[in-house]
Scaffold this motif. Structure first.
Motif, mmCIF file in Angstrom:
data_model
loop_
_atom_site.group_PDB
_atom_site.id
_atom_site.type_symbol
_atom_site.label_atom_id
_atom_site.label_comp_id
_atom_site.label_asym_id
_atom_site.label_seq_id
_atom_site.Cartn_x
_atom_site.Cartn_y
_atom_site.Cartn_z
ATOM 1 N N GLU A 137 0.853 -1.189 0.000
ATOM 2 C CA GLU A 137 0.000 0.000 0.000
ATOM 3 C C GLU A 137 0.889 1.240 0.000
ATOM 4 O O GLU A 137 1.833 1.323 0.785
ATOM 5 C CB GLU A 137 -0.899 0.018 1.242
ATOM 6 N N PRO A 138 0.585 2.204 -0.863
ATOM 7 C CA PRO A 138 1.399 3.425 -0.854
ATOM 8 C C PRO A 138 1.220 4.179 0.459
ATOM 9 O O PRO A 138 0.157 4.143 1.070
ATOM 10 C CB PRO A 138 0.842 4.237 -2.024
ATOM 11 N N ILE A 139 2.282 4.823 0.883
ATOM 12 C CA ILE A 139 2.245 5.601 2.121
ATOM 13 C C ILE A 139 1.501 6.909 1.847
ATOM 14 O O ILE A 139 1.801 7.609 0.880
ATOM 15 C CB ILE A 139 3.672 5.906 2.626
ATOM 16 N N LYS A 140 0.549 7.199 2.698
ATOM 17 C CA LYS A 140 -0.210 8.440 2.556
ATOM 18 C C LYS A 140 0.221 9.377 3.682
ATOM 19 O O LYS A 140 -0.176 9.211 4.835
ATOM 20 C CB LYS A 140 -1.707 8.142 2.620
ATOM 21 N N LEU A 141 1.051 10.357 3.328
ATOM 22 C CA LEU A 141 1.617 11.258 4.331
ATOM 23 C C LEU A 141 0.546 12.048 5.071
ATOM 24 O O LEU A 141 0.683 12.312 6.263
ATOM 25 C CB LEU A 141 2.629 12.199 3.691
ATOM 26 N N ASP A 142 -0.524 12.410 4.385
ATOM 27 C CA ASP A 142 -1.585 13.155 5.070
ATOM 28 C C ASP A 142 -2.200 12.324 6.188
ATOM 29 O O ASP A 142 -2.502 12.845 7.260
ATOM 30 C CB ASP A 142 -2.675 13.593 4.077
ATOM 31 N N ASP A 143 -2.390 11.019 5.949
ATOM 32 C CA ASP A 143 -2.934 10.136 6.986
ATOM 33 C C ASP A 143 -1.985 10.058 8.188
ATOM 34 O O ASP A 143 -2.418 10.063 9.340
ATOM 35 C CB ASP A 143 -3.184 8.731 6.432
ATOM 36 N N ILE A 144 -0.691 9.979 7.900
ATOM 37 C CA ILE A 144 0.303 9.906 8.973
ATOM 38 C C ILE A 144 0.295 11.208 9.782
ATOM 39 O O ILE A 144 0.310 11.183 11.012
ATOM 40 C CB ILE A 144 1.710 9.621 8.406
ATOM 41 N N ARG A 145 0.252 12.333 9.087
ATOM 42 C CA ARG A 145 0.240 13.628 9.783
ATOM 43 C C ARG A 145 -1.008 13.776 10.655
ATOM 44 O O ARG A 145 -0.938 14.300 11.770
ATOM 45 C CB ARG A 145 0.338 14.757 8.768
ATOM 46 N N GLN A 146 -2.167 13.322 10.152
ATOM 47 C CA GLN A 146 -3.407 13.384 10.936
ATOM 48 C C GLN A 146 -3.300 12.532 12.193
ATOM 49 O O GLN A 146 -3.719 12.937 13.278
ATOM 50 C CB GLN A 146 -4.597 12.941 10.092
ATOM 51 N N LYS A 147 -2.729 11.341 12.045
ATOM 52 C CA LYS A 147 -2.585 10.458 13.201
ATOM 53 C C LYS A 147 -1.616 11.059 14.217
ATOM 54 O O LYS A 147 -1.860 10.993 15.426
ATOM 55 C CB LYS A 147 -2.105 9.079 12.757
ATOM 56 N N LYS A 191 -1.056 14.212 14.705
ATOM 57 C CA LYS A 191 -1.751 15.322 15.347
ATOM 58 C C LYS A 191 -2.712 14.808 16.413
ATOM 59 O O LYS A 191 -2.790 15.334 17.527
ATOM 60 C CB LYS A 191 -2.503 16.139 14.294
ATOM 61 N N LYS A 192 -3.424 13.733 16.071
ATOM 62 C CA LYS A 192 -4.376 13.121 17.005
ATOM 63 C C LYS A 192 -3.664 12.629 18.268
ATOM 64 O O LYS A 192 -4.194 12.704 19.373
ATOM 65 C CB LYS A 192 -5.078 11.960 16.303
ATOM 66 N N LEU A 193 -2.436 12.120 18.099
ATOM 67 C CA LEU A 193 -1.656 11.611 19.229
ATOM 68 C C LEU A 193 -0.871 12.708 19.955
ATOM 69 O O LEU A 193 -0.198 12.443 20.947
ATOM 70 C CB LEU A 193 -0.688 10.520 18.749
ATOM 71 N N GLY A 194 -0.949 13.924 19.429
ATOM 72 C CA GLY A 194 -0.224 15.031 20.060
ATOM 73 C C GLY A 194 1.262 15.020 19.768
ATOM 74 O O GLY A 194 2.059 15.549 20.552
ATOM 75 N N VAL A 232 9.052 13.278 16.815
ATOM 76 C CA VAL A 232 9.396 12.064 16.070
ATOM 77 C C VAL A 232 10.894 12.046 15.784
ATOM 78 O O VAL A 232 11.561 11.025 15.965
ATOM 79 C CB VAL A 232 8.573 11.967 14.760
ATOM 80 N N THR A 233 11.432 13.189 15.374
ATOM 81 C CA THR A 233 12.874 13.289 15.110
ATOM 82 C C THR A 233 13.676 12.963 16.365
ATOM 83 O O THR A 233 14.663 12.217 16.310
ATOM 84 C CB THR A 233 13.232 14.702 14.604
ATOM 85 N N GLU A 234 13.246 13.495 17.512
ATOM 86 C CA GLU A 234 13.929 13.213 18.781
ATOM 87 C C GLU A 234 13.866 11.732 19.125
ATOM 88 O O GLU A 234 14.858 11.152 19.575
ATOM 89 C CB GLU A 234 13.303 14.043 19.902
ATOM 90 N N ALA A 235 12.721 11.106 18.912
ATOM 91 C CA ALA A 235 12.574 9.679 19.210
ATOM 92 C C ALA A 235 13.499 8.842 18.327
ATOM 93 O O ALA A 235 14.124 7.886 18.792
ATOM 94 C CB ALA A 235 11.125 9.246 19.033
ATOM 95 N N ILE A 236 13.611 9.217 17.067
ATOM 96 C CA ILE A 236 14.503 8.503 16.154
ATOM 97 C C ILE A 236 15.952 8.659 16.608
ATOM 98 O O ILE A 236 16.717 7.687 16.621
ATOM 99 C CB ILE A 236 14.317 8.998 14.703
ATOM 100 N N GLU A 237 16.339 9.867 16.988
ATOM 101 C CA GLU A 237 17.710 10.107 17.459
ATOM 102 C C GLU A 237 18.008 9.290 18.711
ATOM 103 O O GLU A 237 19.092 8.715 18.844
ATOM 104 C CB GLU A 237 17.923 11.589 17.718
#
Length: 82
Positions: free
Chosen positions: A44-54, A56-59, A65-70
């Motif tokens: 399934e293609p990645i839908k960036l808008d769906d990821i951004r909405q999720k 936002k919903k999770l705060g 996300v960048t800090e968590a990856i680091e």
């Protein structure tokens, strides 16, 4: 049916076999009991808008996300996974 392994380790799947499958570009490849097994996989293609909405919903922000990856990379590099 025979399929030949090329010098670049590629195999062409015969048209008669592919005709029996739904349209697919990716296969999961495994080795079991002396056999190579190909299982069709739908990606399934990645839908960036769906990821951004999720996010936002999770705060979550992009910075969090960048800090968590680091932090995860740092733990992996030091051998401390937890």
């Amino acid at each position: 049916m025979l399929a030949k392994l090329s010098s670049k380790n590629q195999i062409t799947i015969p048209k008669k076999i592919l005709a029996k499958l739904p349209p697919v570009k990716y296969f999961e490849v495994s080795y079991e009991n002396g056999m190579i097994i190909l299982k069709p996989v739908q990606i399934e293609p990645i839908k960036l808008d769906d990821i951004r909405q999720k996010m936002k919903k999770l705060g979550l922000s992009e910075d969090s996300v960048t800090e968590a990856i680091e932090r995860a990379r740092e733990k992996l590099s030091t051998g401390h996974l937890l």
